[in-house]
Scaffold this active site. Structure first.
Site, PDB file in Angstrom:
ATOM      1  N   HIS A   1       0.863  -1.189   0.000  1.00 44.01           N
ATOM      2  CA  HIS A   1       0.000   0.000   0.000  1.00 44.01           C
ATOM      3  C   HIS A   1       0.902   1.243   0.000  1.00 44.01           C
ATOM      4  O   HIS A   1       1.969   1.242   0.624  1.00 44.01           O
ATOM      5  CB  HIS A   1      -0.915  -0.015   1.232  1.00 44.01           C
ATOM      6  CG  HIS A   1      -1.981   1.028   1.161  1.00 44.01           C
ATOM      7  ND1 HIS A   1      -1.736   2.352   1.466  1.00 44.01           N
ATOM      8  CD2 HIS A   1      -3.280   0.960   0.780  1.00 44.01           C
ATOM      9  CE1 HIS A   1      -2.850   3.042   1.279  1.00 44.01           C
ATOM     10  NE2 HIS A   1      -3.799   2.222   0.859  1.00 44.01           N
TER      11      HIS A   1
ATOM     12  N   GLU B   1      -4.034   2.051  -7.378  1.00 44.04           N
ATOM     13  CA  GLU B   1      -4.386   3.110  -6.424  1.00 44.04           C
ATOM     14  C   GLU B   1      -3.542   4.354  -6.709  1.00 44.04           C
ATOM     15  O   GLU B   1      -2.435   4.490  -6.156  1.00 44.04           O
ATOM     16  CB  GLU B   1      -4.106   2.631  -4.996  1.00 44.04           C
ATOM     17  CG  GLU B   1      -4.983   1.479  -4.564  1.00 44.04           C
ATOM     18  CD  GLU B   1      -5.365   1.609  -3.097  1.00 44.04           C
ATOM     19  OE1 GLU B   1      -6.547   1.523  -2.790  1.00 44.04           O
ATOM     20  OE2 GLU B   1      -4.464   1.830  -2.252  1.00 44.04           O
TER      21      GLU B   1
END
Ligand code: PEP
Length: 264
Positions: free
Chosen positions: A95, A167
């Site tokens: 992430h 993302e």
């Protein structure tokens, strides 16, 4: 066989054990299981054990938000995928917040992906560019480097089971996702990388998600983008009504998909 669409709730460092339990309780009463949609909850480490006793696995599965790349040893404070495997089916890996605040390098992410796979945990590998990188037209290079490095210790079979999440960092934590044409270009590039390295069959098998300010009103548009198999949801997943609406939106998109397939 076509894999189900995926909706992943990334609760980040929010919620105590009690608060997580209350949210799961509300979600379990609001969300109906849909055959074509898999819903995955990623709470903090502390909540995984209690939630694993509380959830109905036909309704929800669990993911870790991270894990350590060595299975066992003297690594104070770390939690390994070998320890997580009893509790989770998935793990978010790479992430942007881990890459940024915890200095995770491309190689660290690669080793974590390999460790998850070794322990039968499906990695949800996050990739994406910063605002500056996009402005400098570096998006393709960034995505290429993140994907090629992260997958480099895996076999084609391993890769066919993983999940990739696009993302864009500049779209995280806002009120509006990236525009559909931007998402479509990035997802097509991500799929092209997988095809170049592992072939068309693996590309078709990999699921690609979009994450970044997914709110209920944008779900239909995002899910209609070619190559998208689901969503990685941050802040909206902390609100049970919004998250339930997002799941419903993804379910409706799967119904549209099968209508199209029937007509085709
Ligand atoms: C995320 O950080 O993974 C994310 C998708 O966050 P948000 O939905 O809050 O933009």
């Amino acid at each position: 066989m076509k894999k189900p669409k995926l909706v992943v709730a990334n609760w980040k460092m929010h919620l105590t054990i009690h608060q997580a339990s209350v949210l799961v309780n509300r979600l379990s009463k609001t969300v109906n299981p849909h055959r074509g949609v898999e819903v995955v909850l990623a709470p903090n480490y502390l909540c995984l054990q209690p939630l694993s006793n509380e959830i109905d696995r036909r309704q929800f599965r669990l993911a870790a938000q991270d894990g350590y790349f060595i299975d066992e040893g003297s690594f104070t404070g770390a939690v390994s995928f070998a320890q997580l495997r009893e509790l989770v089916q998935y793990s978010i890996i790479g992430h942007s917040e881990r890459r940024r605040y915890f200095d995770e390098s491309l190689e660290t992410v690669r080793d974590k992906v390999a460790a998850a796979v070794r322990n039968n945990i499906i990695p949800i590998l996050c990739v994406g560019e910063t605002k500056e990188e996009r402005a400098q037209r570096e998006t393709k290079q960034i995505l290429h480097d993140q994907i090629v490095t992260a997958l480099s210790n895996l076999t084609s079979e391993d890769v066919s089971n993983i999940v990739l999440a696009y993302e864009p960092i500049w779209a995280i934590g806002g009120s509006e996702p990236a525009k559909p044409d931007i998402i479509e270009k990035a997802v097509s590039w991500i799929r092209y990388q997988v095809r170049e390295l592992y072939g068309k069959e693996v590309e078709d098998s990999v699921r690609v998600l979009y994450g970044g300010s997914d709110e209920p009103e944008f779900v239909a548009d995002i899910m209609s983008i070619k190559g998208i198999d689901g969503l990685l949801v941050g802040h909206a997943s902390l609100n049970y009504e919004q998250f339930a609406d997002i799941i419903m939106g993804v379910h409706l998109a799967t119904l549209n998909d099968s209508d199209q397939a029937d007509k085709g």
